[in-house]
Design an enzyme around this catalytic site. Structure first.
Site, PDB file in Angstrom:
ATOM      1  N   VAL A 161       0.828  -1.343   0.060  1.00 39.70           N
ATOM      2  CA  VAL A 161      -0.117   0.055  -0.122  1.00 39.70           C
ATOM      3  C   VAL A 161       0.864   1.347  -0.006  1.00 39.70           C
ATOM      4  CG1 VAL A 161      -1.773   1.135   1.308  1.00 39.70           C
ATOM      5  CG2 VAL A 161      -1.814  -1.341   1.286  1.00 39.70           C
ATOM      6  N   CYS A 162       1.590   1.533   1.259  1.00 44.40           N
ATOM      7  CA  CYS A 162       2.074   2.790   1.443  1.00 44.40           C
ATOM      8  C   CYS A 162       3.641   3.017   0.690  1.00 44.40           C
ATOM      9  CB  CYS A 162       2.163   3.175   2.902  1.00 44.40           C
ATOM     10  SG  CYS A 162       0.625   3.287   3.604  1.00 44.40           S
ATOM     11  N   VAL A 163       4.093   1.726   0.298  1.00 41.51           N
ATOM     12  CA  VAL A 163       5.280   1.895  -0.498  1.00 41.51           C
ATOM     13  C   VAL A 163       5.051   1.930  -1.966  1.00 41.51           C
ATOM     14  CG1 VAL A 163       7.533   0.497  -0.822  1.00 41.51           C
ATOM     15  CG2 VAL A 163       6.652   0.798   1.361  1.00 41.51           C
TER      16      VAL A 163
END
Length: 215
Positions: A118-120
């Site tokens: 997700v956040c990477v």
């Protein structure tokens, strides 16, 4: 596909900028791709290596009031530095983060964070599309499952991202042991965070300083 190879493709501290994304308690609580202790160790080692080599490091969290503050092991490396708190899940849609990266004038963008899928993945894929040279530090990142982490890595590789671990990155920044200006600081990071390699170094120093028994 454009292959990333040749000497110029190796990472250099003077051209690197590091973004650490969402190393927070909420994300750590559902980290299932790695041993959580290892991710805390590796992300801290990555932060210390960046500091040792003078690599600008941007710290960012998402809704810290609910998800918790960035691990103190990381923020302690950069005392007093602002942590950019976002509402965007995709860090690369946050203008403040992107402006902080651009202000460094560097194009080798290094990213680690929680969660990988997700956040990477989102900022990596967007930044690649905007022409950045992007490297993901996989062992300072982690996902909600082994599958989620590995599929995210495959997706980012397909988009053109480079994958490394923190120790490989630190070694690439060092490149030559004749470059002594940061070797001492790097050695301290290895002693604290590189497990067997660090302990072996300490043992070597012990043996070198042990008097040879007289016959």
């Amino acid at each position: 596909m454009t292959f990333r190879n040749g000497l110029a493709s190796l990472l250099r501290p003077q051209d690197s900028v590091l973004v650490l994304i969402d190393h927070q308690p909420y994300q750590l609580a559902n980290l299932n791709s790695h041993d959580p202790h290892a991710v805390v160790n590796n992300s801290t080692a990555l932060a210390k290596a960046a500091k040792a080599f003078g690599v600008p490091t941007i710290l960012t969290s998402v809704i810290a009031d609910r998800g918790g503050l960035i691990f103190p092991q990381i923020t302690d490396v950069f005392p007093g530095q602002e942590v950019i708190d976002r509402t965007f899940i995709n860090t690369w849609e946050d203008r403040k983060v992107v402006d902080a990266v651009k202000s460094t004038g560097r194009k080798q963008l290094i990213i680690a964070g929680l969660w990988t899928e997700v956040c990477v993945a989102m900022p990596v894929i967007q930044a690649l599309g905007e022409g950045w040279d992007v490297t993901v530090i996989t062992d300072a990142s982690g996902g909600t499952s082994v599958e989620a982490h590995e599929v995210a890595i495959q997706r980012m590789i397909a988009a053109g991202a480079n994958m490394m671990t923190w120790l490989a990155l630190a070694s690439e920044w060092q490149r030559d042991w004749a470059r002594t200006e940061h070797a001492g600081e790097l050695t301290e990071v290895l002693k604290q965070h590189a497990a067997g390699s660090g302990i072996a170094y300490l043992w070597e120093q012990q043996l070198l300083n042990t008097p040879v028994p007289r016959a």
